[in-house]
Design an enzyme around this catalytic site. Structure first.
Site: not given
Ligand code: ADP
Ligand code: MG
Length: 635
Positions: A28, A133, A390, A449, A497
């Site tokens: 330009r 940056c 669980v 976690t 997932d």
């Molecule tokens: P996976 O990954 O083994 O399939 P999920 O992550 O589906 O298990 O966990 C099963 C249930 O436990 C979930 O539906 C949720 O309600 C509960 N849950 C899992 N992780 C947490 C978390 N960090 N805090 C609160 N609830 C949780």
């Protein structure tokens, strides 16, 4: 028309106002006058200029500076400079250093009286949604390098008297000399800087350093992304979670009403969550170097309330004022005054609303700690059962909330996962469920976690929202997920997932993504084979259904389905079809319908995730920006 000061043919970079538009570079004919810089088409032999293609008024310019060339940039794009004005940066490429220096010098001479100079600027380009940056992903993000506005010309005061620009100062002459190739900018922040603690932090390991809110610390080492080595004022040294401190820059960091790094929609969300009439905070404005007061106002009996945003204005004498012209020399004085006087605003600033009420999670429970001693865990209640068994809620060392996945034996390829966990621990984002560590010395192994009190998003959508969710609430959820995913995308980490069942909701309603990458360690053919009954067929794009081709773009498809789940309040996608029918129909072009709660804009965002060709789908970064735009329109 005013006389031209300089004229030159330069290459100009398109301004990439739309994130999806490709960048282009065009020659330009630039003309600089005292009033504006304008650029024109010209005829092929470069003798005659033709129609004007654009211009920037001198009075709108906030900064003129060089830009560092991109790595491997062609020779003709080595000498870039930027003119920053309201609409962002205009990038221009000069053919050599002398021409560039001449233009920068002239421009600076003309704009040096402008009142809205920026304090900071970006020394590198904005490209494809990121500042090269400092890696910030918002175009309006404050610059990362301090701009010395005096560099290149005398201070305003000394010029004002003389009427015309003074002879070059020694610093000015320097810019005319060809510059050696510059080393990459040190990222801001850097070691040696002073930070202020926004939260208390009690050491979790012997290597950690205690943080006391509002106190200053010196950063010594930043080799770990999440844990920095710091020194307190007594000389003690140790590691601190870097997300608990902010760089001490403007002296506002120690005030609870100042929420650094908060944008408009985050401010609205926080104010609405607190839901107090007169609740307020001060944040960085979208204009670099400026500040905004966000204030919630509620009528009597009003449940919602509206947010108002007032820019803190500055006078030529560097005095601050808000709605009416009551002037103060500092922002804390200004805020203090308005805590007692509405003076032109909908109300006075009654309650400080702070983002410091809840501690953010740390990347692990202390520096270097990822193997957790199970004796430090107490189990409180069962949360549910998932693919691996669980999941329980509990406490670490009796006081920190955690979720503990107890991995059913035979459900996971454990050694591979344990290797991967070290990488996962380093991923830290406010919209990702933080991995704190693992217990691998016993069977079953545990994954520990962050705990989110409102449980999984799918259930939250189906049952959790008793009253009707507002358009803003729904979109905020989508935005949260897009930002967590944009972070994963930037780390080149594929989720594999993504779905509402793999997102969790915290006590504030913030949504966080969980279980990223975990599906790779599942030992269950029904889940891992695309023909299996537990495979997430409903969230999978054609290329995954047909060739198991996972990528960030297959995550994008799943994100589109997740948007659909949000807007149908948790319905099952393609509910009338079974997995075989879905594979058959989706690969032939079937797509989900528009949910009633989704407007056209939201549906077009969703649909863009379901483009047949994976590379035509947007990125998460682009999605986060599009959602932000729709949010702005709603507010
Ligand atoms: P996976 O990954 O083994 O399939 P999920 O992550 O589906 O298990 O966990 C099963 C249930 O436990 C979930 O539906 C949720 O309600 C509960 N849950 C899992 N992780 C947490 C978390 N960090 N805090 C609160 N609830 C949780
Ligand atoms: Mg899960």
């Amino acid at each position: 028309m005013s006389e031209s000061v300089l004229e030159e043919i330069f290459i100009k970079r398109s301004q990439q106002k739309k994130k999806t538009s490709p960048l282009n570079y065009k020659e330009r004919w630039f003309v600089l006058t005292q009033e504006k810089i304008a650029y024109y088409d010209f005829d092929a032999d470069k003798r005659k200029r033709k129609g004007m293609r654009g211009s920037v008024d001198m009075e709108k310019i906030k900064c003129v500076e060089t830009v560092q060339p991109e790595p491997n940039s062609p020779q003709e794009r080595m000498y870039a400079f930027q003119i920053i004005y309201d609409e962002g940066p205009l990038y221009i490429f000069a053919k050599n250093e002398d021409v560039r220096a001449q233009w920068i010098k002239k421009l600076k001479e003309i704009v040096c009286y402008n009142k809205d100079f920026m304090q900071k600027y970006h020394p590198c380009f904005w490209a494809d949604g990121i500042w090269l940056c400092c890696k910030q992903e918002v175009k309006q993000a404050m610059g990362c390098k301090v701009w010395d506005s005096k560099n290149g010309f005398r201070s305003k005061a000394s010029q004002r008297g003389s009427g015309k620009p003074l002879p070059p100062t020694p610093t000015e002459e320097k810019t005319v000399r060809p510059l050696p190739p510059q080393p990459p900018e040190t990222p801001s922040p850097s070691a040696g800087m002073t930070v202020i603690a926004e939260y208390n932090y009690a050491p979790m390991t012997s290597q950690d350093l205690e943080l006391k809110k509002d106190e200053e610390y010196t950063i010594l080492e930043m080799t770990d992304h999440n844990w920095w080595k710091a020194r307190d004022k007594y000389g003690s040294e140790g590691y601190i979670p870097c997300n608990y401190v902010v760089e001490a820059e403007n002296g506002l960091e120690r005030f609870d009403w100042y929420s650094k790094n908060m944008n408009r929609s985050q401010a609205e969300k926080l104010l609405k969550t607190e839901n107090k009439d007169g609740g307020f905070l001060v944040r960085d404005s979208s204009k670099a170097g400026k500040y905004t007061v966000s204030l919630l106002s509620k009528g009597v009996g009003d449940t919602g309330g509206i947010c108002k945003h007032y820019n803190i204005c500055t006078t030529a004498q560097s005095q601050y004022y808000l709605a009416e012209r009551h002037f103060f020399s500092t922002i804390p004085e200004l805020i203090n005054y308005h805590q007692h006087n509405a003076a032109g605003m909908v109300s006075r600033l009654k309650y400080i609303v702070s983002n410091r009420a809840l501690h953010p999670s740390t990347a692990g429970l202390g520096y270097g700690l990822w193997e957790i001693n199970p004796r430090n865990l107490t189990f409180i209640k069962e949360l549910g059962t998932g693919q691996f068994g669980v999941v329980k809620y509990g406490k670490w060392q009796g006081k920190h909330d955690v979720a503990i996945k107890m991995i059913k034996e035979g459900s996971m390829s454990e050694d591979d996962f344990i290797e991967e966990a070290k990488i996962m621990m380093k991923l830290r984002h406010e919209n990702l469920v933080q991995l704190y560590g693992v217990c691998t010395k016993q069977r079953p192994i545990y994954i520990v976690t962050e705990f989110l009190s409102n449980g999984c998003l799918q259930m939250y959508l189906r049952e959790g929202l008793t009253q009707h969710p507002t358009a803003v609430q729904l979109l905020e959820m989508c935005k949260d997920v897009s930002e967590g995913m944009a972070y994963l995308e930037s780390q080149q980490y594929i989720h594999r997932d993504l779905a509402a069942r793999n997102c969790l909701v915290d006590g504030n309603g913030t949504v966080k993504v969980t279980d990223f990458g975990l599906s790779r360690y599942v030992l269950d053919d029904e889940y891992t084979s695309s023909a299996g009954s537990k495979f997430p067929v409903r969230w999978s794009p054609p290329e995954v259904l047909l060739y198991c081709k996972f990528s960030s773009k297959s995550d994008i498809w799943a994100y589109g389905i997740l948007l659909w789940e949000v807007y149908t309040l948790g319905r099952l996608p393609y509910e009338r079809l079974n997995n075989n029918e879905i594979v058959d129909q989706v690969t032939r072009g079937l797509r989900l319908f528009r949910p009633q709660l989704a407007n056209d804009k939201v549906y077009s965002i969703m649909s863009s995730c379901w483009l047949d060709k994976a590379d035509e789908r947007p990125t998460f970064q682009e999605l986060a920006l599009s959602i932000q735009d729709v949010l702005y329109e709603l507010q």
